[in-house]
Structure formats: C-alpha cells, structure tokens
Design a protein around this motif. Structure first.
Motif, short mmCIF file in Angstrom:
data_model
loop_
_atom_site.label_atom_id
_atom_site.label_comp_id
_atom_site.label_asym_id
_atom_site.label_seq_id
_atom_site.Cartn_x
_atom_site.Cartn_y
_atom_site.Cartn_z
N GLY A 83 0.85 -1.32 0.05
CA GLY A 83 -0.03 0.09 -0.01
C GLY A 83 0.76 1.25 -0.08
O GLY A 83 0.64 2.27 -0.59
N GLY A 89 -4.08 7.10 -7.66
CA GLY A 89 -5.09 7.53 -7.29
C GLY A 89 -6.20 6.37 -7.05
O GLY A 89 -5.91 5.24 -7.41
N PRO A 90 -7.32 6.57 -6.57
CA PRO A 90 -8.19 5.63 -6.45
C PRO A 90 -8.71 4.88 -7.50
O PRO A 90 -8.90 3.94 -7.72
CB PRO A 90 -9.50 6.22 -5.72
N TYR A 91 -8.82 5.93 -8.76
CA TYR A 91 -9.43 5.00 -10.02
C TYR A 91 -8.37 4.00 -10.30
O TYR A 91 -8.74 3.03 -11.16
CB TYR A 91 -9.51 6.14 -11.25
N THR A 93 -5.95 2.63 -8.15
CA THR A 93 -5.60 1.68 -7.08
C THR A 93 -6.64 0.53 -6.58
O THR A 93 -6.46 -0.45 -6.67
CB THR A 93 -5.41 2.42 -5.71
N LEU A 94 -7.74 1.08 -6.52
CA LEU A 94 -8.83 0.19 -6.21
C LEU A 94 -9.18 -0.97 -7.10
O LEU A 94 -9.57 -1.94 -6.82
CB LEU A 94 -10.21 1.13 -5.87
N SER A 98 -8.81 -4.87 -5.97
CA SER A 98 -10.06 -5.65 -6.26
C SER A 98 -9.37 -7.07 -6.99
O SER A 98 -10.13 -7.84 -6.53
CB SER A 98 -11.28 -4.82 -6.88
N ILE A 114 -5.17 -1.31 1.78
CA ILE A 114 -6.08 -0.04 1.43
C ILE A 114 -5.73 1.03 2.54
O ILE A 114 -5.47 2.13 2.36
CB ILE A 114 -7.51 -0.30 1.45
N SER A 115 -5.69 0.55 3.72
CA SER A 115 -5.28 1.32 4.95
C SER A 115 -3.83 2.20 4.78
O SER A 115 -3.73 3.44 4.96
CB SER A 115 -5.19 0.55 6.29
N TRP A 117 -2.18 2.56 1.92
CA TRP A 117 -2.20 3.48 0.74
C TRP A 117 -2.86 4.70 1.21
O TRP A 117 -2.33 5.70 0.60
CB TRP A 117 -3.01 2.59 -0.30
N SER A 118 -3.95 4.80 1.85
CA SER A 118 -4.90 5.86 2.34
C SER A 118 -3.74 6.70 3.14
O SER A 118 -3.92 8.12 3.09
CB SER A 118 -5.88 5.49 3.08
#
Length: 163
Positions: A83, A89-91, A93-94, A98, A114-115, A117-118
C-alpha cells in the motif's frame, strides 16, 4: 456492484430533481458531470485494463502463499508495504486491489493494503515534508504504519472468526 450502481443512480436522480426545483439549472449539472466523465474516462479504462492484467499475471500460488488468510501476519506486512508503494489515485488503485482480492488475497491483507495506501502513500511524502516538516512526517509515518498493521490484523482476526 449492482446495488452500488442503483444507490448512486437514486442519489443522482434525487440531486437532479432537487437542483431542478431549486435553481432550474439541472442542465449545467449534467454538463459538468459529463465533462468530468470525459476527463476521467481514459484513466478509468486504463486502470481497469491494468487491474485485469494484474489478476492474470499474479500467480495463484503466490497469492495463496503470500497474500491469503493462510499467510497470516506475513500477508498483512506485505499488504502494508504494498500500500505504501501504490502511488496512484483511487481510479487506478482500487481496481488493482480488487483484482488482488478476487485472486485470493485475505481480507486482512487487503485492509492493510488499502489502509497503508490511504495513510502512507510514498507519492505524498515529499509534499508533506515540504509543507508540514520532517517531524510531522515522522509522526504520521509511525502512526500510519501502526494503524495500517493493526487494521490488517483486525481484518485477519475477523476473517478467521467469520469466514
């Protein structure tokens, strides 16, 4: 995915109606939304293609041995480190996260990923250091590592209890 789409559609419709009654400028909202879509569509498409490639390229054995619930704390640590290195960005990474999850990664690993990364993305660190100072970055890094690891361990524990 269908539920999320339905909820977003209902919210968009409600805001459209609210905007139409309040200002009569619903067309401007639609234009702005379409401009945002056109601006972000290439990023979204490329991220989904990348996520598909990641899902195919990562061997299932690797996921089972290193990222699954059976990997235990090792998977959480890899999730935290992964992470930190995801500088997107989220577009982008997510969908990648997934596809890793669909490939068999454990919930604890994905939560840690995710934690961290955030909280700890390396792409943000130079800007934080420049604006907030090194002491802030050091505190944030220690707390971010701790919280990401803790969140991953809680996810791992919940996975053992309920799944």
């Amino acid at each position: 995915m269908v539920t999320t789409t339905a909820i977003l559609a209902l919210i968009a419709l409600a805001l459209f109606v609210f905007n139409a009654r309040r200002t009569g400028q619903q067309v401007n909202g639609l234009k702005t939304g379409l401009k945002l879509l056109l601006k972000n569509l290439p990023i979204i498409l490329l991220a989904l293609i990348l996520a598909g490639m990641v899902e195919v390229l990562i061997p299932r054995d690797f996921v089972q041995n290193w990222l699954s619930a059976e990997a235990g704390i090792r998977g959480v640590v890899i999730g935290v480190l992964g992470g930190i290195m995801l500088a997107m960005g989220p577009y982008a990474t997510l969908p990648i996260v997934s596809s890793i999850y669909v490939s068999g990664a454990g919930i604890g690993t994905v939560i840690a990923l995710i934690s961290s990364w955030s909280l700890l993305g390396l792409s943000k660190t130079p800007h934080e250091a420049a604006h907030m100072g090194g002491k802030f970055v050091a505190y944030k890094t220690v707390l971010g590592l701790s919280m990401s690891f803790l969140a991953g361990c809680v996810g791992l524990g919940l996975e053992y209890l309920f799944f």
